[in-house]
Design a protein around this motif. Structure first.
Motif: not given
Length: 223
Positions: A93-108
């Motif tokens: 999740x740390x590696x992909x945090x930037x991509x999640x932020x850019x896609x506006x994906x919330x992680x639980x």
């Protein structure tokens, strides 16, 4: 299919390793230049050093993954050791945090809070578990180009540790569900279709299994 996968994996590994070696060498030269007296005056020198370390570390990780991929046609040989599943998930999740932020994906994350140091630690290869998580999370993000929710959870069911990756994306068509773990099968219009096939092979090598449930427009759950 596995023999064919092995042949294409060899070509992919060769093509990837050539630029990878250049990246590692260039990062090493840049790291040497940051040890000069002039570089010490840079305000963000420590951040630069950490970034270069990350480049080298992840490049070496890719090199190891390509080596493992070469084994896909003849069977994997995971180096068994107790794995901290939650730590592996956190790294991914740390590696992909930037991509999640850019896609506006919330992680639980749904890991039992009482686990702590007593969390189950199955035997296997943490590197290969990380590779599995990367594939599954990246696929989930591909399915949510307009944002959504990514949920990762872990439970114990009948003496098995079950890791689930759930997205709220586009879902998988019923006619494709029986084929998504086949080598070369892809519906993305790009890529080799080797990701989920490799995941399936790694799980089998660890004595585990992987399954998926999905409905179009309702997301997907990989277990």
């Amino acid at each position: 299919r596995l023999r064919s996968l092995g042949r294409i994996a060899e070509g992919v590994a060769h093509e990837v390793n050539n630029p990878l070696n250049i990246i590692v060498q260039a990062a090493g030269l840049m790291g040497d230049s940051l040890d000069s007296p002039e570089a010490e005056a840079l305000p963000d020198i420590e951040d630069l050093r950490e970034s270069l370390k990350a480049i080298v570390t992840q490049s070496m990780r890719v090199r190891e993954i390509t080596r493992k991929l070469l084994m896909a046609g003849v069977g994997l040989d995971p180096r068994s050791a107790p794995m901290d599943v939650q730590a592996v998930v956190s790294r991914v999740l740390t590696l992909l945090q930037g991509r999640m932020d850019s896609l506006k994906v919330t992680c639980r994350l749904h890991f039992p809070p009482e686990w702590g140091e007593d969390a189950p630690r199955p035997l296997g290869s943490a590197l290969e578990l990380e590779q599995i998580c990367l594939h599954l999370v990246e696929n989930a993000l591909d399915a949510m180009p307009d944002g959504g929710t990514l949920t990762l959870g872990c439970t114990v069911e009948k003496q098995h540790l079950v890791l689930s990756v759930t997205d709220t994306g586009q879902g998988i068509a019923p006619e494709n569900l029986n084929h998504i773990f086949d080598p070369y099968f892809t519906t993305k219009g790009q890529g080799t279709g080797l990701g989920l096939a490799t995941v399936h092979k790694i799980m089998e090598a660890h004595g585990g299994s992987i399954s998926v449930t999905s409905e179009p427009g309702q997301g997907a759950v990989f277990r």
